[in-house]
Scaffold this motif. Structure first.
Motif, PDB file in Angstrom:
ATOM      1  N   ASP A   1      49.591  23.813  44.952  1.00  0.00           N
ATOM      2  CA  ASP A   1      50.191  22.510  44.665  1.00  0.00           C
ATOM      3  C   ASP A   1      50.040  22.141  43.188  1.00  0.00           C
ATOM      4  O   ASP A   1      50.990  21.646  42.563  1.00  0.00           O
ATOM      5  CB  ASP A   1      49.571  21.426  45.548  1.00  0.00           C
ATOM      6  N   LYS A   2      48.863  22.376  42.621  1.00  0.00           N
ATOM      7  CA  LYS A   2      48.650  22.085  41.196  1.00  0.00           C
ATOM      8  C   LYS A   2      49.503  23.001  40.319  1.00  0.00           C
ATOM      9  O   LYS A   2      50.009  22.586  39.274  1.00  0.00           O
ATOM     10  CB  LYS A   2      47.169  22.222  40.845  1.00  0.00           C
ATOM     11  N   TRP A   3      49.651  24.242  40.750  1.00  0.00           N
ATOM     12  CA  TRP A   3      50.464  25.207  40.001  1.00  0.00           C
ATOM     13  C   TRP A   3      51.936  24.760  39.984  1.00  0.00           C
ATOM     14  O   TRP A   3      52.580  24.730  38.941  1.00  0.00           O
ATOM     15  CB  TRP A   3      50.332  26.581  40.649  1.00  0.00           C
ATOM     16  N   LEU A   4      52.448  24.376  41.149  1.00  0.00           N
ATOM     17  CA  LEU A   4      53.831  23.925  41.235  1.00  0.00           C
ATOM     18  C   LEU A   4      54.064  22.654  40.425  1.00  0.00           C
ATOM     19  O   LEU A   4      55.100  22.504  39.762  1.00  0.00           O
ATOM     20  CB  LEU A   4      54.223  23.700  42.701  1.00  0.00           C
ATOM     21  N   HIS A   5      53.101  21.739  40.456  1.00  0.00           N
ATOM     22  CA  HIS A   5      53.232  20.512  39.672  1.00  0.00           C
ATOM     23  C   HIS A   5      53.265  20.822  38.173  1.00  0.00           C
ATOM     24  O   HIS A   5      54.065  20.248  37.418  1.00  0.00           O
ATOM     25  CB  HIS A   5      52.087  19.555  39.982  1.00  0.00           C
ATOM     26  N   THR A   6      52.418  21.752  37.747  1.00  0.00           N
ATOM     27  CA  THR A   6      52.387  22.136  36.330  1.00  0.00           C
ATOM     28  C   THR A   6      53.699  22.779  35.920  1.00  0.00           C
ATOM     29  O   THR A   6      54.220  22.509  34.822  1.00  0.00           O
ATOM     30  CB  THR A   6      51.210  23.096  36.064  1.00  0.00           C
ATOM     31  N   PHE A   7      54.261  23.610  36.774  1.00  0.00           N
ATOM     32  CA  PHE A   7      55.576  24.199  36.493  1.00  0.00           C
ATOM     33  C   PHE A   7      56.644  23.113  36.376  1.00  0.00           C
ATOM     34  O   PHE A   7      57.525  23.186  35.515  1.00  0.00           O
ATOM     35  CB  PHE A   7      55.954  25.189  37.599  1.00  0.00           C
TER      36      PHE A   7
END
Length: 230
Positions: free
Chosen positions: A99-105
């Motif tokens: 979830d954090k990875w997708l938000h950063t993207f």
């Protein structure tokens, strides 16, 4: 009067970009998520006629549309995609959060391109026709000698890839794109032990943008103006 639109202009490099361009007589559209909390930007804007503050969460299509409407077709000489986040601090191998990875993207990669798509006609109608995008040397695969930082590194590498494509696609419209590494800067992200302050950083970024051409469009620039390997 030349104009610049800057995202993430409430602090750090974005705030200093707004300050220096306004001091040079540019019309500055300073964008940030929470203008009411951007006290330093508000104070500076109160003492000049050159800065207009806009509320903008770059991940919000609705707010992007409102921004486009408020500009009413105004020419934008430089669109500066500065807003970004580090994302997951402890993104080591085996410890990445989806979830954090997708938000950063979304923040670092997708949102800058969507904002660029929304404002491309404003840029195309200007004199300088320039798009600047803040990346990081951590997005360079050739320069990666330490590993780790999976979330931030990958978001910036993807950002670079997107804006190289944009540089190719927009060249026929006379639009030039700079992908920029700001150096190690004394900001909330860079920390107090960084090598340069925001004033010096912005001075160097402005020099790079001043020398940008269609021939160098899409290049990945070090803070001193040299080219970073991909």
């Amino acid at each position: 009067m030349n104009s610049i639109l800057i995202t993430g202009s409430n602090r750090g490099i974005g705030l200093e970009l707004a300050r220096q361009y306004a001091q040079q007589g540019w019309r500055v559209h300073a964008c940030c998520r929470h203008p009411e909390q951007a006290t330093e930007l508000q104070t500076f804007a109160d003492n000049t006629d050159n800065i207009q503050i806009h509320e903008l969460d770059i991940t919000s299509p609705e707010q992007i549309n409102l921004l486009v409407d408020s500009l009413n077709g105004e020419a934008i000489d430089i669109l500066f995609n500065n807003a970004g986040i580090y994302g997951q601090n402890n993104a080591s191998f085996g410890n990445t959060d989806i979830d954090k990875w997708l938000h950063t993207f979304h923040v670092n990669t997708i949102a800058p391109l969507k904002l660029t798509e929304a404002l491309v006609n404003n840029v195309a109608s200007s004199e300088l026709k320039t798009i600047a995008t803040m990346s990081s040397k951590m997005g360079s695969m050739a320069d990666n000698g330490s590993g780790g930082s999976y979330v931030y590194r990958s978001s910036k590498a993807a950002l670079n890839a997107a804006f190289v494509s944009a540089a190719i696609d927009l060249k026929s419209r006379g639009i030039k794109i700079a992908i920029l590494h700001p150096g190690w800067v004394k900001t909330d992200m860079g920390g107090p032990n960084a090598e340069i302050d925001t004033h010096t950083c912005v001075q160097q970024l402005m020099k790079t943008l001043d020398s940008l051409s269609l021939e160098t469009s899409g290049s990945f620039f070090e803070i001193d103006g040299s080219i970073i390997p991909w």
